[in-house]
Design an enzyme around this catalytic site. Structure first.
Site, mmCIF file in Angstrom:
data_model
loop_
_atom_site.group_PDB
_atom_site.id
_atom_site.type_symbol
_atom_site.label_atom_id
_atom_site.label_comp_id
_atom_site.label_asym_id
_atom_site.label_seq_id
_atom_site.Cartn_x
_atom_site.Cartn_y
_atom_site.Cartn_z
ATOM 1 N NE ARG A 185 -12.690 7.442 -17.566
ATOM 2 C CZ ARG A 185 -12.951 6.671 -16.514
ATOM 3 N NH1 ARG A 185 -13.896 6.997 -15.672
ATOM 4 N NH2 ARG A 185 -12.266 5.574 -16.306
ATOM 5 C CG ASP A 216 -9.637 -1.081 4.089
ATOM 6 O OD1 ASP A 216 -8.975 -0.592 3.153
ATOM 7 O OD2 ASP A 216 -10.253 -0.375 4.919
ATOM 8 C CG HIS A 254 -1.636 5.868 4.849
ATOM 9 N ND1 HIS A 254 -2.566 4.897 4.600
ATOM 10 C CD2 HIS A 254 -2.108 6.546 5.918
ATOM 11 C CE1 HIS A 254 -3.548 4.989 5.479
ATOM 12 N NE2 HIS A 254 -3.305 5.991 6.294
ATOM 13 C CE LYS A 270 -4.987 0.322 2.542
ATOM 14 N NZ LYS A 270 -6.340 0.215 2.048
ATOM 15 C CG HIS A 309 -2.717 0.309 7.158
ATOM 16 N ND1 HIS A 309 -1.924 0.645 6.099
ATOM 17 C CD2 HIS A 309 -3.925 0.883 6.900
ATOM 18 C CE1 HIS A 309 -2.626 1.387 5.245
ATOM 19 N NE2 HIS A 309 -3.842 1.527 5.705
HETATM 20 C C1 BG6 Z 1 -6.972 3.245 4.594
HETATM 21 C C2 BG6 Z 1 -8.197 2.374 4.570
HETATM 22 O O1 BG6 Z 1 -5.843 2.535 4.194
HETATM 23 O O2 BG6 Z 1 -6.761 3.753 5.899
HETATM 24 C C3 BG6 Z 1 -9.399 3.093 5.118
HETATM 25 O O3 BG6 Z 1 -8.464 1.955 3.242
HETATM 26 C C4 BG6 Z 1 -9.096 3.726 6.452
HETATM 27 O O4 BG6 Z 1 -10.503 2.215 5.223
HETATM 28 C C5 BG6 Z 1 -7.817 4.545 6.376
HETATM 29 O O5 BG6 Z 1 -10.188 4.553 6.813
HETATM 30 C C6 BG6 Z 1 -7.431 5.094 7.728
HETATM 31 O O6 BG6 Z 1 -6.260 5.851 7.630
HETATM 32 P P1 BG6 Z 1 -5.785 6.737 8.840
HETATM 33 O O7 BG6 Z 1 -4.474 7.291 8.403
HETATM 34 O O8 BG6 Z 1 -6.841 7.762 9.062
HETATM 35 O O9 BG6 Z 1 -5.670 5.802 9.996
#
Ligand code: BG6
Length: 524
Positions: free
Chosen positions: A79, A273, A216, A186, A278
């Site tokens: 936006r 989170d 991810h 997520k 993960h």
């Molecule tokens: C995200 C979380 O999925 O992963 C964050 O929402 C976190 O809180 C992040 O900091 C960490 O990702 P990575 O790839 O740096 O371990």
């Protein structure tokens, strides 16, 4: 604008390279680069952090590696009062600052040819008409082939509006060899019920095979290597069970606080989170049986099976712990406590440290506790999966000789310092017998000259290729919430989390929790 020229493809740099669009390639094709077919990536939420720090740089890195086709477009939807040039500048800056690979002006210029911006609100019909026109224009001018991936990098509350708009404006259905896919990130809900509602919203518009859920961590090289490590070798699988393993510790420690993410984090907390997604994915890859193949259906079936066998502790108070970081010092700097961070309610009970014990009810793992912990403001950033082994049944040494012998362990270091370590006892060189712990190390830097792609490079490429194994299905999301929901409900009614000082390994209750089972947390 100048005449569009193709992005550099692997064909240009490696003569043997052939663009591959079929994800089910013959196994002997493994050396060929996987190059996306003609397509457009539309990002909703381009003003957000994820987009600037990860998505835009990943698109550039793919282009730079020759993995995007000449017919590629990148469309931002937001936006903000931006025109196409403003948006291009934002992408440019994001790429310069965060891309993994070297900035090359010619790659950038070619990417720029396919960059467009659509300004609008999510409920604005005209904006979605303009988006549709933009996609048609890209299909015509760049040959993007009528293939569109819509990345919803936006709060889940907006999913319904956006996917309905895509449907209403004719951008959701696949048509004669052209695809439309949706990518969601997520949090997939905040409990089982809301996750199912969210899924219902998305699946009213997109069929299951067009929905790509991003976790991810599954895009990380070290996470995919867990499959190679376990199933390409003969040495480890025989000891990968309750005969030999005493406990498994999966840790995701971050040294940062919540930064400017109060709006997202408060009310969510460490368990929702990252444990829900993960860490439970890491657990699934650690504990699952060997899939028949790494095709999506087989891999997902094995992950689902093990998640379905995973149960939260019966005594939640005794076998979980939560904490909230206090104000203090970390790395020589004074840092805020969680409750003092901008945007956090002074009475917030959101946990920034979460530890849970789960067990897996199957023959391989019965009796082996899996400890999952995730936290902010830890002494260092480290994510690892560590298997700790039972002591040898008999030690033909004196107690003094084995005083320096610790626990045998195998540690998969997801990040940083990516690699795998085995720890075991060895004889200290001398004329007498003394045993001390040593380690045997594999690290990526020492073994490979290739550097690892960023998780988002791999995942965006997989979406464009329509290659699904690394994307969890809704069933996995549901199973993860089923494990976590009882714990979260218990915490909800248990008052304030225990405080812990920044730069420490968390609250005392976490040590007590694991101590009850006779183990201690690793201090990686
Ligand atoms: C995200 C979380 O999925 O992963 C964050 O929402 C976190 O809180 C992040 O900091 C960490 O990702 P990575 O790839 O740096 O371990």
């Amino acid at each position: 604008m100048t005449h569009p020229t193709p992005l550099p493809t692997a064909t240009a740099s490696t003569p043997e390279a052939i663009p591959v669009t079929n994800p089910l390639r013959a196994p002997e094709d493994y050396r060929l680069p996987r190059i996306a077919g003609p397509s457009v990536l539309v990002i909703f939420g381009v003003t957000g952090d994820l987009s600037r720090k990860k998505l835009m740089p990943a698109v550039y890195d793919l282009a730079n590696r020759g993995l995007l086709p000449p017919g590629f477009g990148l469309v931002g939807f937001a936006r903000r009062e931006w025109d196409a040039q403003d948006f291009a500048q934002v992408v440019h800056d994001a790429v310069k600052q965060h891309a993994r690979t070297e900035f090359k002006e010619e790659v950038w210029q070619q990417l720029l040819e396919g960059i467009r911006f659509v300004r609008g609100e999510f409920d604005d019909d005209e904006a979605f008409d303009r988006l549709h026109q933009t996609l048609r224009e890209l299909d015509e001018s760049r040959g993007t082939g009528g293939n569109h991936a819509f990345y919803l990098s936006i709060p889940p509350d907006n999913f319904e509006t956006v996917v309905s708009q895509l449907k209403r404006h004719g951008m959701a259905e696949d048509r004669q060899g052209h695809w439309n896919r949706v990518i969601i990130e997520k949090p997939f809900g905040h409990d089982l019920t809301s996750a199912r509602q969210l899924n219902a919203v998305v699946s009213q518009v997109f069929p299951p095979e067009s929905v790509f859920r991003i976790d991810h961590y599954l895009g990380k090289e070290t996470v995919q290597n867990m499959l190679a490590f376990r199933f390409a070798n003969q040495m480890f699988e025989p000891i990968w069970n309750n005969n030999y393993v005493s406990n498994v510790q999966i840790t995701m420690a971050e040294s940062i606080g919540i930064g400017g993410r109060a709006g997202y984090y408060d009310g969510i907390g460490a368990a929702r989170d990252v444990i829900q997604n993960h860490l439970l994915q890491l657990l699934a890859l650690t504990a699952m049986e060997e899939p028949n193949s790494f095709e999506a259906a087989q891999l997902r079936a094995e992950k689902q099976k093990v998640l379905a066998a995973t149960r939260p502790p019966a005594d939640i108070a005794a076998h979980t712990a939560r904490g909230q970081y206090l104000a203090g010092w970390q790395g020589g700097k004074q840092v805020n406590g969680y409750l003092d961070e901008d945007g956090i309610a002074p009475d917030s009970i959101t946990e920034t440290y979460a530890a849970i014990r789960v067990e897996i009810d199957n023959r391989r793992w019965a009796g082996v506790p899996f400890y999952l912990r995730a936290a902010k403001r830890m002494p260092r950033r480290v994510t690892e999966v560590a298997l700790q082994f039972k002591p040898a049944p008999h030690l033909p040494f004196t107690a003094a000789q084995t005083a320096g012998l610790g626990v045998n362990s195998l540690e998969m270091r997801i990040q940083p310092d990516e690699g795998i370590t085995m720890r075991f006892g060895a004889k200290v060189p001398s004329t007498q017998m003394e045993i001390r712990d040593v380690s045997m190390d594999f690290n990526y830097g020492g073994s490979f000259t290739e550097t690892s792609p960023e998780a988002y490079e791999r995942l965006i490429l997989d979406v464009l290729l329509g290659d699904p194994p690394l994307f969890p299905l809704q069933q996995e999301v549901d199973l993860s919430w089923q494990i976590l929901d009882p714990i979260l409900e218990n915490w909800e009614s248990s008052g304030k989390p225990e405080g812990y000082a920044p730069g420490t390994w968390g609250p005392a209750s976490a040590d007590a929790m694991i101590g009850r089972d006779g183990f201690t947390w690793r201090r990686p």
